[in-house]
Scaffold this motif. Structure first.
Motif, short mmCIF file in Angstrom:
data_model
loop_
_atom_site.label_atom_id
_atom_site.label_comp_id
_atom_site.label_asym_id
_atom_site.label_seq_id
_atom_site.Cartn_x
_atom_site.Cartn_y
_atom_site.Cartn_z
N THR A 460 0.87 -1.06 0.09
CA THR A 460 -0.13 -0.12 -0.06
C THR A 460 0.91 1.29 -0.08
O THR A 460 2.19 1.10 0.12
CB THR A 460 -0.95 0.06 1.22
OG1 THR A 460 -0.04 0.27 2.44
CG2 THR A 460 -1.62 -1.28 1.53
N ALA A 461 0.26 2.18 -0.25
CA ALA A 461 0.85 3.80 0.00
C ALA A 461 1.40 3.83 1.58
O ALA A 461 0.68 3.27 2.19
CB ALA A 461 -0.17 4.83 -0.73
N ARG A 462 2.26 4.66 1.80
CA ARG A 462 2.56 5.16 3.32
C ARG A 462 1.23 5.92 3.88
O ARG A 462 0.66 6.61 3.34
CB ARG A 462 3.95 5.79 3.22
CG ARG A 462 5.17 4.72 2.89
CD ARG A 462 5.51 3.98 4.19
NE ARG A 462 6.48 3.24 4.09
CZ ARG A 462 7.40 2.21 4.71
NH1 ARG A 462 6.70 2.32 6.11
NH2 ARG A 462 8.41 1.74 4.43
N LEU A 463 1.25 5.41 5.11
CA LEU A 463 0.20 6.34 5.96
C LEU A 463 0.53 7.64 5.95
O LEU A 463 -0.61 8.44 5.65
CB LEU A 463 0.11 5.61 7.48
CG LEU A 463 -0.79 6.27 8.07
CD1 LEU A 463 -2.38 6.28 8.03
CD2 LEU A 463 -0.58 6.15 9.72
N ARG A 464 1.59 8.18 5.85
CA ARG A 464 1.72 9.59 6.02
C ARG A 464 1.45 10.17 4.63
O ARG A 464 0.95 11.42 4.54
CB ARG A 464 3.37 10.00 6.21
CG ARG A 464 3.54 11.37 6.53
CD ARG A 464 2.85 12.20 7.52
NE ARG A 464 3.14 13.50 7.46
CZ ARG A 464 4.12 14.19 8.22
NH1 ARG A 464 4.96 13.45 8.98
NH2 ARG A 464 4.40 15.56 8.09
N ALA A 505 6.36 2.69 -1.58
CA ALA A 505 6.41 2.79 -0.45
C ALA A 505 7.53 1.76 0.46
O ALA A 505 7.76 2.04 1.73
CB ALA A 505 5.10 2.47 0.14
N ARG A 506 8.11 1.05 -0.56
CA ARG A 506 9.13 0.21 0.01
C ARG A 506 10.50 0.85 0.10
O ARG A 506 11.50 0.40 -0.41
CB ARG A 506 9.14 -1.11 -0.95
CG ARG A 506 7.89 -1.91 -0.78
CD ARG A 506 7.95 -2.92 -1.81
NE ARG A 506 6.60 -3.53 -1.97
CZ ARG A 506 6.28 -4.58 -2.88
NH1 ARG A 506 7.30 -5.05 -3.62
NH2 ARG A 506 4.92 -4.77 -3.17
N VAL A 507 10.57 2.02 0.54
CA VAL A 507 11.67 2.98 0.83
C VAL A 507 12.72 2.25 1.77
O VAL A 507 12.06 1.73 2.96
CB VAL A 507 11.41 4.18 1.09
CG1 VAL A 507 10.53 4.43 2.57
CG2 VAL A 507 12.40 5.46 0.96
#
Length: 625
Positions: A460-464, A505-507
């Motif tokens: 998913t996208a990141r929450l922030r 998002a897998r930063v």
């Protein structure tokens, strides 16, 4: 936070009858067939009921029996009904006989109309998830992006496979298109082991690793073998070392397995393609159309497994020599498995072996480690697959992630909504709670209280990025650590990492920024929010094991009670300033103050009411004596 001036306060919901599967209403423990379980219903003193009945379904036929009044006071009445556990899963709901008609009480609430059985409360004879999951906080790590051992942050060293596109540790992940699954940052298991202090400092106690098997991608869901750990991650020895270090700290370790498919380069599939008379050929579905076999979601790189083949079950999921069993034993000693695309495993066209597969996996795991947990991945309605005899719990996108996103999403962000061809919508608190109740009611309480609730994952996208501000991240985290279920978080969310979709998002974790206090890359204030809320959860049995009563549901704020026999906790979450609400004064015992557990503000207690503040955005948690 700014208070909103208003003369009209939101009406509370605590004057409605209530029941859930927690110990306040249902005796603790797992019943056996033939047991009679006394279940309790709470009715406010303002109720107009002439009688309460319980409707059960036995062998497919509804039966209605009277409940008896057990006790009453000036605030509420308690009724008790005996429910025979005649079937492995026994559904029941209350009928409230009232002037002018009747209402039903089920898992979705109270209804002055006819309702289907799907939302009935449920007793199940199937054992719940292991007890440790009730207090667990899960930390998901994507190995390639978590850590390298040492301080090297250039291109990954050593010999790399031909598919890999090497990246520096501070490079931006490719969000889509060519190279998205080949970009290799070089994180490995020794790096995870080197940073276990971070997990302990945060307060998590369960490490969940996405796949570790050799593959031809950075995500490793296209396994080439299930017999060894990918050498890029350090191989079998590195995994054994990590497991020993995790368990030495009193933490647990959960693995990730694709029972639905292998990679096209898997040794089984290569033998199958080379010899269609081989045993391995029966493990897959073959077609006349290109590429000649069935792939997961039509991806040729992921051939789908066919559980009509008994030999496949023996190798993969059934018995002491299976893949499932092998990694639960020392020196790896996994404490459980998360099963990738569990909703599709065993399902193809007219075939549906999903429940059989789940039960087999669970039986195999119980034989090796009776305290191991089995969690499914299911992005939509998992209710039909969660009767309690297979998967212990599910990654709870439907009943938690999706509704929380829609309530807290930054309006107009344009972010995709978890695989749908539309952006994340902006909805009010009524819609959020409606979805939560709808999906929670579709499974037994024994499952609900162990669901893996998430605000994001590696898919998913990141929450922030979704919610847009630190303040709304705090509200989301407040819900995550106070709602029924098991909090599960993606590594980096605790520092406000950003990403627009699952790949982006897998930063990599910015360890130099974490150590050096670089606020542009790591939000230490958000880390403190997560750390504090985890500690609050650990310090409250009601937050870990209690039931759920919705107290307030408004467009911009929601409040609920978590209750055990010995504790009552009140949670208020607001996405914006709102008009506030008054709750019944009797929720707090006379002569006692409300103990502030999180948020800093004292609860306004008057002789008539508990007055919820109208501040926002923010989250408040109080223990009520």
């Amino acid at each position: 936070m700014t208070a909103l001036d208003a003369t009209t306060r939101v009406r509370h919901l605590l004057d409605e009858p209530h029941h859930d599967g927690s110990e306040v209403y249902v005796p603790a423990g797992t019943p056996a067939l033939g047991d009679v379980v006394p279940v309790r219903f709470r009715v406010p003193a303002s109720g107009a009921e002439r009688a309460v009945w319980v409707r059960t379904v036995r062998d497919g036929e509804p039966r209605i029996e009277p409940a008896r009044l057990d006790r009453s006071d000036e605030h509420e009445r308690w009724y008790v009904a005996d429910v025979p556990v005649h079937n492995p899963v026994t559904g029941y709901r209350a009928l409230l006989d009232e002037p002018g008609g009747y209402r039903w009480l089920n898992g979705r609430g109270v209804h002055a109309r006819e309702v289907p059985d799907v939302a009935d409360f449920r007793l199940t004879v199937h054992a719940p998830a292991p007890a440790w999951l009730s207090s667990a906080v899960v930390y998901q790590v994507f190995p390639d992006r978590f850590a390298r051992a040492g301080s090297h942050d250039g291109l990954p060293g050593g010999e790399l496979p031909d598919w890999a596109v090497p990246a520096r540790w501070d490079d931006e992940p490719i969000p889509a298109g060519p190279g998205v699954s080949q970009q290799l940052f070089g994180g490995h298991l020794a790096g995870v082991e080197a940073h276990l202090d971070h997990l302990e400092r945060l307060g998590v106690d369960t490490l969940y690793l996405t796949p570790i098997f050799p593959s031809r991608s950075n995500h490793r869901y296209d396994a080439r073998s299930f017999d060894h750990v990918d050498p890029l991650l350090g191989g079998d020895a590195a995994f054994a070392s990590l497991s020993a270090a995790v368990h030495a700290r009193g933490l647990r370790l959960v693995g990730d397995l694709t029972t639905n498919h292998t990679g096209a380069g898997h040794e089984w599939f290569e033998r199958a393609r080379a010899d269609r008379t081989s045993e391995e050929a029966s493990f897959y579905y073959w077609t006349d159309a290109d590429p000649g076999y069935v792939g997961w979601l039509e991806h040729a790189s992921l051939p789908k497994l066919n559980y009509a083949a008994g030999a496949l079950a023996q190798r993969m999921i059934d018995g002491p020599d299976s893949v499932i069993a092998r990694w639960l034993r020392p020196p790896y000693a996994l404490d459980g498995w998360r099963i990738d695309v569990a909703n599709m495993t065993g399902r193809y066209a007219s075939e549906d072996r999903t429940h059989e597969v789940a039960r087999t996996i669970r039986r195999t795991m119980q034989a090796v480690n009776p305290d191991s947990v089995l969690v499914s991945e299911h992005f939509h309605d998992a209710g039909p697959d969660l009767a309690g005899d297979g998967w212990h719990a599910n990654m709870n996108y439907s009943a938690f992630t999706r509704p929380v996103w829609t309530w807290l999403a930054e309006p107009g962000s344009g972010l995709g909504f978890l695989g749908m061809p539309v952006p994340v919508p902006s909805r009010d608190g009524h819609a959020m709670v409606g979805s939560m109740r709808e999906f929670d009611a579709a499974v037994p309480w024994a499952v609900t209280r162990h669901q893996w609730n998430m605000l994001g994952s590696h898919d998913t996208a990141r929450l922030r990025t979704v919610v847009g501000s630190r303040e709304r991240v705090e509200v989301a985290a407040g819900l995550l650590f106070t709602y029924p279920g098991t909090p599960a978080m993606f590594a980096g969310d605790e520092g406000g990492l950003r990403g627009t979709n699952g790949e982006h998002a897998r930063v990599p974790m910015p360890w130099d920024a974490i150590a050096g206090g670089d606020g542009a890359r790591w939000d230490a204030a958000t880390f403190e929010v997560y750390r504090t809320l985890i500690a609050v959860r650990r310090g409250s049995r009601a937050l870990r094991e209690g039931g759920l009563r919705w107290a307030v549901v408004g467009p911009d704020a929601v409040a609920f009670l978590r209750e055990t026999a010995d504790e009552r906790v009140l949670v208020l979450a607001a996405r914006a300033p709102w008009s506030g609400a008054d709750l019944p004064r009797h929720l707090l015992a006379p002569g006692h103050d409300a103990e502030n557990l999180y948020g800093g503000a004292a609860l306004d207690v008057t002789p008539e009411a508990l007055r919820l503040p109208g501040d926002g955005p923010g989250v408040q948690v109080w223990r009520l004596a």
